[in-house]
Design a protein around this motif. Structure first.
Motif, PDB file in Angstrom:
ATOM      1  N   SER A  95      39.086  37.411  39.321  1.00 60.86           N
ATOM      2  CA  SER A  95      38.101  37.450  40.412  1.00 60.86           C
ATOM      3  C   SER A  95      38.705  37.875  41.749  1.00 60.86           C
ATOM      4  O   SER A  95      37.980  38.091  42.709  1.00 60.86           O
ATOM      5  CB  SER A  95      37.434  36.074  40.563  1.00 60.86           C
ATOM      6  N   TYR A  96      40.010  38.003  41.828  1.00 63.62           N
ATOM      7  CA  TYR A  96      40.681  38.367  43.085  1.00 63.62           C
ATOM      8  C   TYR A  96      40.818  39.884  43.182  1.00 63.62           C
ATOM      9  O   TYR A  96      41.486  40.503  42.357  1.00 63.62           O
ATOM     10  CB  TYR A  96      42.075  37.742  43.171  1.00 63.62           C
ATOM     11  N   GLU A  97      40.244  40.482  44.210  1.00 61.40           N
ATOM     12  CA  GLU A  97      40.303  41.941  44.349  1.00 61.40           C
ATOM     13  C   GLU A  97      41.717  42.444  44.591  1.00 61.40           C
ATOM     14  O   GLU A  97      42.014  43.605  44.315  1.00 61.40           O
ATOM     15  CB  GLU A  97      39.367  42.424  45.452  1.00 61.40           C
ATOM     16  N   GLU A  98      42.607  41.618  45.073  1.00 62.23           N
ATOM     17  CA  GLU A  98      43.991  42.038  45.316  1.00 62.23           C
ATOM     18  C   GLU A  98      44.758  42.300  44.023  1.00 62.23           C
ATOM     19  O   GLU A  98      45.743  43.030  44.018  1.00 62.23           O
ATOM     20  CB  GLU A  98      44.748  40.948  46.104  1.00 62.23           C
ATOM     21  N   VAL A  99      44.324  41.684  42.930  1.00 64.16           N
ATOM     22  CA  VAL A  99      45.043  41.789  41.646  1.00 64.16           C
ATOM     23  C   VAL A  99      44.648  43.088  40.950  1.00 64.16           C
ATOM     24  O   VAL A  99      43.501  43.286  40.584  1.00 64.16           O
ATOM     25  CB  VAL A  99      44.748  40.563  40.746  1.00 64.16           C
ATOM     26  N   GLN A 100      45.619  43.970  40.763  1.00 60.79           N
ATOM     27  CA  GLN A 100      45.407  45.247  40.088  1.00 60.79           C
ATOM     28  C   GLN A 100      45.501  45.099  38.583  1.00 60.79           C
ATOM     29  O   GLN A 100      44.787  45.750  37.849  1.00 60.79           O
ATOM     30  CB  GLN A 100      46.440  46.284  40.559  1.00 60.79           C
ATOM     31  N   TRP A 101      46.447  44.287  38.131  1.00 68.24           N
ATOM     32  CA  TRP A 101      46.543  43.962  36.717  1.00 68.24           C
ATOM     33  C   TRP A 101      47.223  42.622  36.544  1.00 68.24           C
ATOM     34  O   TRP A 101      47.939  42.154  37.415  1.00 68.24           O
ATOM     35  CB  TRP A 101      47.191  45.032  35.857  1.00 68.24           C
ATOM     36  N   CYS A 102      46.942  42.011  35.418  1.00 67.18           N
ATOM     37  CA  CYS A 102      47.521  40.723  35.049  1.00 67.18           C
ATOM     38  C   CYS A 102      47.826  40.783  33.563  1.00 67.18           C
ATOM     39  O   CYS A 102      46.943  41.070  32.762  1.00 67.18           O
ATOM     40  CB  CYS A 102      46.530  39.591  35.347  1.00 67.18           C
ATOM     41  N   TYR A 103      49.090  40.536  33.221  1.00 59.16           N
ATOM     42  CA  TYR A 103      49.506  40.554  31.821  1.00 59.16           C
ATOM     43  C   TYR A 103      50.097  39.204  31.437  1.00 59.16           C
ATOM     44  O   TYR A 103      50.921  38.642  32.175  1.00 59.16           O
ATOM     45  CB  TYR A 103      50.576  41.619  31.573  1.00 59.16           C
ATOM     46  N   LEU A 104      49.702  38.692  30.281  1.00 53.39           N
ATOM     47  CA  LEU A 104      50.357  37.551  29.658  1.00 53.39           C
ATOM     48  C   LEU A 104      51.575  38.123  28.944  1.00 53.39           C
ATOM     49  O   LEU A 104      51.442  39.068  28.151  1.00 53.39           O
ATOM     50  CB  LEU A 104      49.405  36.883  28.659  1.00 53.39           C
ATOM     51  N   ILE A 105      52.762  37.592  29.240  1.00 49.83           N
ATOM     52  CA  ILE A 105      53.996  38.206  28.745  1.00 49.83           C
ATOM     53  C   ILE A 105      54.846  37.220  27.951  1.00 49.83           C
ATOM     54  O   ILE A 105      54.635  36.013  28.015  1.00 49.83           O
ATOM     55  CB  ILE A 105      54.834  38.797  29.903  1.00 49.83           C
ATOM     56  N   THR A 106      55.815  37.771  27.237  1.00 54.47           N
ATOM     57  CA  THR A 106      56.834  36.975  26.550  1.00 54.47           C
ATOM     58  C   THR A 106      58.195  37.520  26.962  1.00 54.47           C
ATOM     59  O   THR A 106      58.300  38.578  27.576  1.00 54.47           O
ATOM     60  CB  THR A 106      56.712  37.084  25.011  1.00 54.47           C
ATOM     61  N   GLY A 107      59.234  36.784  26.606  1.00 53.61           N
ATOM     62  CA  GLY A 107      60.593  37.262  26.848  1.00 53.61           C
ATOM     63  C   GLY A 107      61.104  36.983  28.249  1.00 53.61           C
ATOM     64  O   GLY A 107      62.194  37.412  28.600  1.00 53.61           O
ATOM     65  N   GLN A 108      60.334  36.280  29.049  1.00 56.10           N
ATOM     66  CA  GLN A 108      60.736  35.929  30.411  1.00 56.10           C
ATOM     67  C   GLN A 108      60.495  34.430  30.604  1.00 56.10           C
ATOM     68  O   GLN A 108      59.797  33.794  29.810  1.00 56.10           O
ATOM     69  CB  GLN A 108      59.900  36.691  31.446  1.00 56.10           C
TER      70      GLN A 108
END
Length: 161
Positions: A95-108
């Motif tokens: 819902s935040y316009e500032e966020v261009q992409w969001c990924y759920l990641i592994t290995g970090q």
């Protein structure tokens, strides 16, 4: 696994490549560029849209021309990995316009990585403190700031088709 994919011929591949370069091409321009007449080209584009291969045709804006001079990559750790906690986080950041992409990641150590655009450091601080750190379950945040964009593409690699 390959059986689930739509079979694309060389005209489909040309259409996709041309639209990735310029999504604003008219059907006539596109047809001329890929070597088809207008009607077959239009039908192919429609089939590619119906198959979900073409999601949308959009305008790419220049962030700096709009005063968005800061791009941050934020690694976010969550306190628990329950479906409800993750769904709440994902729904909130979407819902935040500032966020261009969001990924759920592994290995970090982090669970998510976000790309965020804001005008300056002050607005970044406001975004971080008033939005991100207030999401239930966020237990850690690490920010990195983009100094230069070396490769910044929205194109999907078509060379594997």
């Amino acid at each position: 696994m390959k059986d689930n994919y739509v079979k694309l011929d060389r005209f489909d591949q040309r259409i996709l490549a041309a639209l990735q370069r310029d999504g604003g091409l008219s059907n006539q321009q596109l047809a001329e560029e890929v070597g088809l007449s207008a009607s077959p080209c239009s039908r192919r584009v429609q089939k590619l849209e119906e198959a979900g291969i073409i999601r949308a045709r959009t305008a790419l804006l220049e962030p700096r021309a709009l005063g968005l001079d800061m791009t941050a990559l934020i690694q976010i750790s969550m306190d628990r990995h329950t479906p409800e906690r993750l769904e709440n986080f994902e729904r909130t950041v979407a819902s935040y316009e500032e966020v261009q992409w969001c990924y759920l990641i592994t290995g970090q150590a982090a669970d998510y990585v976000l790309k965020v655009m804001v005008p300056d450091m002050e607005r970044y601080q406001q975004f971080l403190l008033n939005k991100i750190t207030r999401i239930e379950g966020v237990s850690g945040v690490q920010s990195s700031f983009v100094m230069r964009k070396v490769v910044d593409s929205t194109a999907v690699p078509l060379g594997y088709l």
